[in-house]
Design a protein around this motif. Structure first.
Motif, mmCIF file in Angstrom:
data_model
loop_
_atom_site.group_PDB
_atom_site.id
_atom_site.type_symbol
_atom_site.label_atom_id
_atom_site.label_comp_id
_atom_site.label_asym_id
_atom_site.label_seq_id
_atom_site.Cartn_x
_atom_site.Cartn_y
_atom_site.Cartn_z
ATOM 1 N N SER A 18 0.822 -1.213 0.000
ATOM 2 C CA SER A 18 0.000 0.000 0.000
ATOM 3 C C SER A 18 0.854 1.259 0.000
ATOM 4 O O SER A 18 0.489 2.266 -0.611
ATOM 5 N N GLN A 19 2.007 1.210 0.658
ATOM 6 C CA GLN A 19 2.894 2.380 0.663
ATOM 7 C C GLN A 19 3.530 2.589 -0.712
ATOM 8 O O GLN A 19 3.667 3.729 -1.169
ATOM 9 N N MET A 20 3.903 1.497 -1.380
ATOM 10 C CA MET A 20 4.455 1.641 -2.732
ATOM 11 C C MET A 20 3.380 2.165 -3.683
ATOM 12 O O MET A 20 3.659 3.039 -4.517
ATOM 13 N N ALA A 21 2.160 1.654 -3.566
ATOM 14 C CA ALA A 21 1.071 2.128 -4.432
ATOM 15 C C ALA A 21 0.802 3.609 -4.205
ATOM 16 O O ALA A 21 0.640 4.378 -5.159
ATOM 17 N N ALA A 22 0.767 4.026 -2.943
ATOM 18 C CA ALA A 22 0.549 5.437 -2.634
ATOM 19 C C ALA A 22 1.686 6.292 -3.196
ATOM 20 O O ALA A 22 1.454 7.364 -3.757
ATOM 21 N N GLY A 23 2.910 5.802 -3.076
ATOM 22 C CA GLY A 23 4.053 6.529 -3.626
ATOM 23 C C GLY A 23 3.958 6.688 -5.132
ATOM 24 O O GLY A 23 4.205 7.767 -5.673
ATOM 25 N N TRP A 24 3.575 5.603 -5.812
ATOM 26 C CA TRP A 24 3.411 5.683 -7.265
ATOM 27 C C TRP A 24 2.313 6.670 -7.647
ATOM 28 O O TRP A 24 2.489 7.476 -8.566
ATOM 29 N N LEU A 25 1.168 6.615 -6.958
ATOM 30 C CA LEU A 25 0.066 7.503 -7.340
ATOM 31 C C LEU A 25 0.442 8.960 -7.086
ATOM 32 O O LEU A 25 0.152 9.825 -7.917
ATOM 33 N N ARG A 26 1.087 9.249 -5.969
ATOM 34 C CA ARG A 26 1.538 10.628 -5.730
ATOM 35 C C ARG A 26 2.489 11.083 -6.841
ATOM 36 O O ARG A 26 2.411 12.211 -7.313
ATOM 37 N N HIS A 27 3.384 10.204 -7.227
ATOM 38 C CA HIS A 27 4.375 10.516 -8.253
ATOM 39 C C HIS A 27 3.711 10.753 -9.615
ATOM 40 O O HIS A 27 4.033 11.717 -10.319
ATOM 41 N N LEU A 28 2.791 9.886 -9.991
ATOM 42 C CA LEU A 28 2.172 9.948 -11.313
ATOM 43 C C LEU A 28 1.054 10.982 -11.419
ATOM 44 O O LEU A 28 0.867 11.574 -12.480
ATOM 45 N N ALA A 29 0.312 11.191 -10.334
ATOM 46 C CA ALA A 29 -0.849 12.084 -10.383
ATOM 47 C C ALA A 29 -0.554 13.485 -9.869
ATOM 48 O O ALA A 29 -1.357 14.393 -10.080
ATOM 49 N N GLY A 30 0.567 13.653 -9.183
ATOM 50 C CA GLY A 30 0.843 14.959 -8.586
ATOM 51 C C GLY A 30 -0.225 15.278 -7.560
ATOM 52 O O GLY A 30 -0.629 14.409 -6.788
ATOM 53 N N ASP A 31 -0.711 16.505 -7.597
ATOM 54 C CA ASP A 31 -1.725 16.901 -6.619
ATOM 55 C C ASP A 31 -3.151 16.803 -7.169
ATOM 56 O O ASP A 31 -4.075 17.382 -6.618
ATOM 57 N N THR A 32 -3.339 16.035 -8.253
ATOM 58 C CA THR A 32 -4.673 15.920 -8.843
ATOM 59 C C THR A 32 -5.563 14.910 -8.126
ATOM 60 O O THR A 32 -6.768 14.889 -8.335
ATOM 61 N N GLU A 126 -2.823 2.257 -14.643
ATOM 62 C CA GLU A 126 -4.129 1.908 -15.206
ATOM 63 C C GLU A 126 -5.268 2.545 -14.407
ATOM 64 O O GLU A 126 -6.216 3.087 -14.978
ATOM 65 N N LEU A 127 -5.163 2.510 -13.088
ATOM 66 C CA LEU A 127 -6.167 3.142 -12.232
ATOM 67 C C LEU A 127 -6.244 4.637 -12.517
ATOM 68 O O LEU A 127 -7.335 5.189 -12.701
ATOM 69 N N LEU A 128 -5.103 5.293 -12.578
ATOM 70 C CA LEU A 128 -5.068 6.735 -12.821
ATOM 71 C C LEU A 128 -5.647 7.079 -14.184
ATOM 72 O O LEU A 128 -6.416 8.026 -14.314
ATOM 73 N N ALA A 129 -5.308 6.300 -15.199
ATOM 74 C CA ALA A 129 -5.866 6.542 -16.540
ATOM 75 C C ALA A 129 -7.389 6.445 -16.516
ATOM 76 O O ALA A 129 -8.089 7.262 -17.127
ATOM 77 N N GLY A 130 -7.918 5.472 -15.792
ATOM 78 C CA GLY A 130 -9.368 5.335 -15.670
ATOM 79 C C GLY A 130 -9.998 6.496 -14.939
ATOM 80 O O GLY A 130 -11.075 6.965 -15.321
ATOM 81 N N LEU A 131 -9.355 6.982 -13.905
ATOM 82 C CA LEU A 131 -9.865 8.133 -13.160
ATOM 83 C C LEU A 131 -9.874 9.372 -14.037
ATOM 84 O O LEU A 131 -10.808 10.181 -13.997
ATOM 85 N N GLN A 132 -8.818 9.546 -14.832
ATOM 86 C CA GLN A 132 -8.729 10.717 -15.694
ATOM 87 C C GLN A 132 -9.775 10.671 -16.808
ATOM 88 O O GLN A 132 -10.336 11.690 -17.179
#
Length: 135
Positions: A18-32, A126-132
């Motif tokens: 969960s910490q790695m996933a959170a790190g990736w999402l922060r990195h890829l999504a920024g503050d969005t 993939e999750l982020l692309a779906g959210l966007q």
């Protein structure tokens, strides 16, 4: 303007996946996207091998601490991604749920954790692309 979506990553110890996933999402999504993580039985500290694996790709998760899964955090999250927390994850109507089957990095060496890190990146992307697309 709509409020930011929030994504909660949950695993048992909140020390690896969960910490790695959170790190990736922060990195890829920024503050969005608002990024959250928690565990049903949080560890004392983040898995140092997970920290090292993320550092290899330029993501620093050393400041994060394992947190207990709180009812309110889950209730107030738009997307909840579980990673092996089983029945301890609360279910709220109207929330999007995903259950990611991932190997647990606990007790594994860096060579074993790298593929887990990379699979998490692919799933987060993939999750982020779906959210966007849905925004």
């Amino acid at each position: 303007m709509t409020a930011k979506l929030s994504v909660l990553f949950v695993c048992v110890h909140n020390a690896g996946r969960s910490q790695m996933a959170a790190g990736w999402l922060r990195h890829l999504a920024g503050d969005t996207v608002e990024v959250r993580s928690a565990g049903s039985e949080p560890a004392e500290a983040i898995n140092p091998v997970a920290v090292a694996a993320m550092a290899e790709v330029g993501i620093d998760i050393t400041a994060e601490q394992p947190k207990i899964l709180e009812y309110e955090v889950a209730r107030d999250s738009d997307v909840i991604v579980t990673m092996g927390c089983g029945d301890t994850c609360p279910v709220f109507p109207g929330r999007r749920y995903e259950d990611w089957k991932l190997d647990d990095p606990a007790g594994q060496n860096l060579d074993a954790v790298r593929p887990i890190r990379d699979e998490i990146k692919a799933r987060v992307s993939e999750l982020l692309a779906g959210l966007q697309r849905a925004a």
